[in-house]
Scaffold this motif. Structure first.
Motif, PDB file in Angstrom:
ATOM      1  N   ASN A   1       0.844  -1.189   0.000  1.00  0.00           N
ATOM      2  CA  ASN A   1       0.000   0.000   0.000  1.00  0.00           C
ATOM      3  C   ASN A   1       0.879   1.238   0.000  1.00  0.00           C
ATOM      4  O   ASN A   1       0.550   2.260   0.607  1.00  0.00           O
ATOM      5  CB  ASN A   1      -0.929  -0.020   1.220  1.00  0.00           C
TER       6      ASN A   1
ATOM      7  N   THR B   1      -3.552   4.699  -0.289  1.00  0.00           N
ATOM      8  CA  THR B   1      -2.297   4.220   0.287  1.00  0.00           C
ATOM      9  C   THR B   1      -2.466   3.966   1.781  1.00  0.00           C
ATOM     10  O   THR B   1      -3.458   4.352   2.398  1.00  0.00           O
ATOM     11  CB  THR B   1      -1.179   5.257   0.083  1.00  0.00           C
TER      12      THR B   1
ATOM     13  N   PHE C   1      -6.139   1.872   3.788  1.00  0.00           N
ATOM     14  CA  PHE C   1      -6.586   1.992   2.396  1.00  0.00           C
ATOM     15  C   PHE C   1      -8.011   1.501   2.208  1.00  0.00           C
ATOM     16  O   PHE C   1      -8.745   1.970   1.336  1.00  0.00           O
ATOM     17  CB  PHE C   1      -5.638   1.217   1.466  1.00  0.00           C
TER      18      PHE C   1
ATOM     19  N   TRP D   1      -7.349   0.515  -7.876  1.00  0.00           N
ATOM     20  CA  TRP D   1      -5.965   0.314  -8.295  1.00  0.00           C
ATOM     21  C   TRP D   1      -5.893   0.028  -9.793  1.00  0.00           C
ATOM     22  O   TRP D   1      -5.035   0.562 -10.501  1.00  0.00           O
ATOM     23  CB  TRP D   1      -5.343  -0.866  -7.552  1.00  0.00           C
TER      24      TRP D   1
ATOM     25  N   ASN E   1       1.424  -6.532  -5.036  1.00  0.00           N
ATOM     26  CA  ASN E   1       0.197  -5.936  -5.561  1.00  0.00           C
ATOM     27  C   ASN E   1       0.419  -5.330  -6.936  1.00  0.00           C
ATOM     28  O   ASN E   1      -0.489  -5.300  -7.766  1.00  0.00           O
ATOM     29  CB  ASN E   1      -0.329  -4.869  -4.596  1.00  0.00           C
TER      30      ASN E   1
ATOM     31  N   TYR F   1      -6.798  -6.570   4.543  1.00  0.00           N
ATOM     32  CA  TYR F   1      -7.409  -7.030   3.293  1.00  0.00           C
ATOM     33  C   TYR F   1      -8.753  -7.704   3.549  1.00  0.00           C
ATOM     34  O   TYR F   1      -9.671  -7.603   2.729  1.00  0.00           O
ATOM     35  CB  TYR F   1      -6.443  -7.937   2.522  1.00  0.00           C
TER      36      TYR F   1
END
Length: 480
Positions: free
Chosen positions: A147, A176, A180, A194, A227, A317
């Protein structure tokens, strides 16, 4: 906005992304290159030529600077990077190239979230674009790992590609930091953004390149780690028209049917304390971690990942994709004991259809439309290889796109290259392997030379840490 599930308030920021116009392919009017030698203000090859003409379409704010050095050999001192952003991602002895003058453009696209504090802007959807004076005709775009913010790839990727003559662009992905998941209104919104932001960056950066050099890039490549690697996969599946190919460095796997990190991190949290305590149950706990995907021989990495990564990654997450699991608690309870209500150690993804619905929105299919090279370390214990890239390689084959894919399992590689400094006799850095994959992609596209066949790249016996930093042979060129 309240969470759509009853009884679950959700402190998410409405995502005023402003993407509809910016995602439209920019139209660029090219001016014939009629400038004569000796007129650097008009010569696209001169130092910082056309500085005032470079504009990122759709940007709400931008600042263009003429720099004597675009790599971190100069940008650290000039304030055009943030070392904290890339801290911990590369080995300490990774060489720093230099001698790359050119233009750097910093700015941001319209967005309503404010997690990125770079430049004092307190504004997300920030980007950086670097346009070297000596250009090879190509553009490399990247999203960030974890992030982190837009400078996170500066040491691992940007320095090297800039030294090879590429223009380079990166995005902070639109949100970020550890919170996030507060961006957006629905589960999965933050991660979905994203993907949108990298598409937006690519289109705008291609236009900026054409403005600077008076011709569009001959080749656009996408790359990134973790990511950022997930974004490579998603872009080549969903927007292959924007790219010529990509290199996926241990990308995160999101797949509605699993496995995802929400499958294998809870068992790690549940069983690791018993393993670490020793005693009669340690062997059983160790076997449970192996069964979850953490490979035998990786045990020396487990204490660090338990302390730094596993718990935090699972909670934030899971909050992004399944906020209702723990009621009104924001992102779970750190290091909760199994059996505690709403504890992430007891999370079972397969019993949470709301999570699967959110993952489906951001999920991968394997249907890539341009050449892709994937590399992943066999000792990755944040995204274990058997639960991630091994699965994605099968997805690509099952989708009938195996001819476009090469997959390199790097023996002794782990998720974070800085750990090589702590365990030099057990690990190898992945950065040189990424560079080998990148050059193999270049040859594939430019010369039609097929990359080496997918394989496990053995850890060279007796190689010193310094030798491992200098190269990572992937094998002989393939034929298919």
């Amino acid at each position: 906005m309240a969470d759509p599930r009853p009884g679950r308030p959700r402190a998410r920021v409405p995502a005023r992304r402003g993407l509809s116009a910016a995602l439209a392919l920019a139209v660029v009017v090219l001016i014939p290159a009629t400038a004569t030698a000796g007129a650097p203000a008009k010569d696209p090859r001169g130092h910082c030529a056309r500085l005032s003409q470079v504009r990122m379409p759709g940007a709400e704010h931008q600042r263009a600077d003429c720099l004597d050095e675009l790599t971190t050999a100069g940008t650290v001192a000039s304030g055009h990077t943030d070392p904290a952003d890339w801290s911990g991602l590369t080995p300490k002895d990774l060489p720093v190239p230099s001698g790359v003058p050119g233009i750097q453009v910093d700015g941001y696209f319209p967005d309503s979230s404010t997690t990125n504090t770079n430049h004092g802007w307190n504004h997300d959807a920030q980007f950086v674009v670097r346009l070297p004076d000596r250009w090879n005709g190509g553009l490399v775009v990247a999203g960030t790992p974890g992030n982190r913010e837009q400078y996170a790839n500066d040491r691992a990727i940007a320095d090297w590609v800039l030294a090879r003559g590429y223009a380079y662009a990166a995005t902070d992905k639109g949100n970020t930091g550890l919170a996030f998941h507060q961006d957006g209104t629905r589960p999965g919104d933050a991660i979905a953004e994203w993907n949108d932001r990298l598409t937006q960056l690519t289109r705008a950066a291609r236009a900026a390149v054409a403005q600077r050099y008076l011709r569009p890039p001959a080749r656009t490549l996408v790359t990134g780690m973790s990511n950022g690697g997930y974004l490579v996969r998603w872009q080549l599946e969903n927007h292959p028209e924007l790219y010529d190919g990509g290199v996926d460095w241990e990308g995160t796997l999101w797949r509605a049917d699993g496995p995802t990190l929400l499958d294998f991190l809870p068992p790690a949290l549940r069983h690791y304390p018993e393993y670490a305590a020793g005693g009669a149950g340690a062997g059983r706990a160790r076997a449970a971690l192996h069964a979850a995907g953490f490979p035998p021989g990786s045990e020396f990495l487990w204490p660090f990942h338990h302390q730094v990564y596993w718990d935090l990654t699972q909670r934030i997450y899971r909050e992004e994709l399944d906020p209702g699991y723990d009621g009104t608690t924001e992102a779970g309870t750190p290091y909760c004991t199994s059996g505690t209500p709403g504890c992430d150690a007891d999370y079972v993804y397969g019993t949470r259809p709301e999570a699967a619905d959110a993952v489906r929105r951001i999920g991968l299919t394997g249907r890539i439309g341009k050449p892709l090279l994937t590399l992943h370390g066999t000792l990755d214990v944040l995204l274990p290889i058997s639960q991630d890239s091994d699965v994605y390689a099968r997805m690509v084959r099952d989708a009938g796109q195996g001819r476009l894919h090469r997959y390199y399992r790097i023996e002794g590689g782990t998720h974070t290259d800085s750990l090589v400094d702590a365990f030099p006799d057990a690990l190898r850095p992945l950065t040189p392997c990424h560079r080998s994959a990148f050059t193999a992609l270049e040859r594939w596209l430019a010369l039609g030379e097929r990359p080496p066949a997918s394989r496990t790249v053995a850890l060279p016996a007796g190689a010193s840490p310094a030798e491992l930093l200098t190269g990572c042979p992937l094998g002989a060129p393939g034929r298919r």
